[in-house]
Design an enzyme around this catalytic site. Structure first.
Site, PDB file in Angstrom:
ATOM      1  N   HIS A  20      29.210 -94.504 -11.584  1.00 26.48           N
ATOM      2  CA  HIS A  20      28.168 -93.306 -12.495  1.00 26.48           C
ATOM      3  C   HIS A  20      28.631 -93.168 -13.602  1.00 26.48           C
ATOM      4  O   HIS A  20      30.172 -93.039 -13.811  1.00 26.48           O
ATOM      5  CB  HIS A  20      28.355 -92.209 -11.587  1.00 26.48           C
ATOM      6  CG  HIS A  20      27.344 -91.313 -11.931  1.00 26.48           C
ATOM      7  ND1 HIS A  20      27.933 -89.763 -11.958  1.00 26.48           N
ATOM      8  CD2 HIS A  20      25.998 -91.424 -12.645  1.00 26.48           C
ATOM      9  CE1 HIS A  20      26.818 -89.083 -12.558  1.00 26.48           C
ATOM     10  NE2 HIS A  20      25.859 -89.898 -13.059  1.00 26.48           N
ATOM     11  N   HIS A 106      23.088 -96.988 -36.645  1.00 27.07           N
ATOM     12  CA  HIS A 106      23.757 -98.072 -36.076  1.00 27.07           C
ATOM     13  C   HIS A 106      25.354 -98.303 -36.335  1.00 27.07           C
ATOM     14  O   HIS A 106      25.894 -98.955 -35.456  1.00 27.07           O
ATOM     15  CB  HIS A 106      23.121 -99.226 -37.091  1.00 27.07           C
ATOM     16  CG  HIS A 106      23.394-100.485 -36.793  1.00 27.07           C
ATOM     17  ND1 HIS A 106      23.061-101.312 -35.494  1.00 27.07           N
ATOM     18  CD2 HIS A 106      23.933-101.766 -37.356  1.00 27.07           C
ATOM     19  CE1 HIS A 106      23.339-102.459 -35.290  1.00 27.07           C
ATOM     20  NE2 HIS A 106      23.862-102.818 -36.538  1.00 27.07           N
ATOM     21  N   ALA A 129      17.592-104.572 -31.946  1.00 26.34           N
ATOM     22  CA  ALA A 129      17.366-104.533 -30.600  1.00 26.34           C
ATOM     23  C   ALA A 129      18.603-104.675 -29.954  1.00 26.34           C
ATOM     24  O   ALA A 129      18.959-105.579 -29.486  1.00 26.34           O
ATOM     25  CB  ALA A 129      16.395-105.881 -30.565  1.00 26.34           C
TER      26      ALA A 129
END
Length: 139
Positions: A20, A106, A129
């Site tokens: 998790h 970015h 991407a």
């Protein structure tokens, strides 16, 4: 022989060992990968495998509760960004669990990849991407 969608041994092992909130990055062919982070390099040639196909396969065998993307992705590659959002929306519907979406610059995104258990490099040539998956739980 494994029967499910994900047959790549390294990716299958990675998904099976996620806990998790663990993070994995799926990236285009150009994203720099920190030296200390495991690299799973799938890139064969321009566009193969694609970013979106890789996302779909990993989603087929893992529960995701959050994703992080670079804000520039929506601006520079809007069609790919919208296609990714549609895939995430469909995944959320199928699993009946929300997927929290957040954005970083970015530069911040590249720094964040250092926290990933692994970076999966695709052959994608679409700018920005890239995505970080945050593992959820199935219960």
């Amino acid at each position: 022989m494994k029967k499910s969608t994900l047959i790549n041994a390294e990716l299958s092992y990675l998904v099976a060992t996620l806990g998790h909130t663990d993070e994995i990055t799926i990236c285009d062919a150009g994203l720099p990968i920190p030296q200390h982070v495991k690299r799973i390099d799938l890139a064969l040639t321009h566009g193969v495998p694609s970013f979106l196909d890789t996302v779909k396969v990993i989603l087929s065998e893992s529960q995701i509760e959050g994703v992080i993307m670079a804000a520039e992705f929506a601006e520079v590659s809007p069609a790919h960004h919208q296609a990714l959002l549609a895939i995430l929306d469909q995944e959320s519907t199928v699993t009946a669990k929300p997927i929290h979406i957040s954005y970083l610059s970015h530069e911040e995104f590249k720094q964040r990849t250092a926290q990933s258990r692994a970076v999966v490099r695709t052959g994608e040539y679409t700018p920005y991407a890239n995505i970080i998956f945050q593992a959820g739980v199935v219960f």
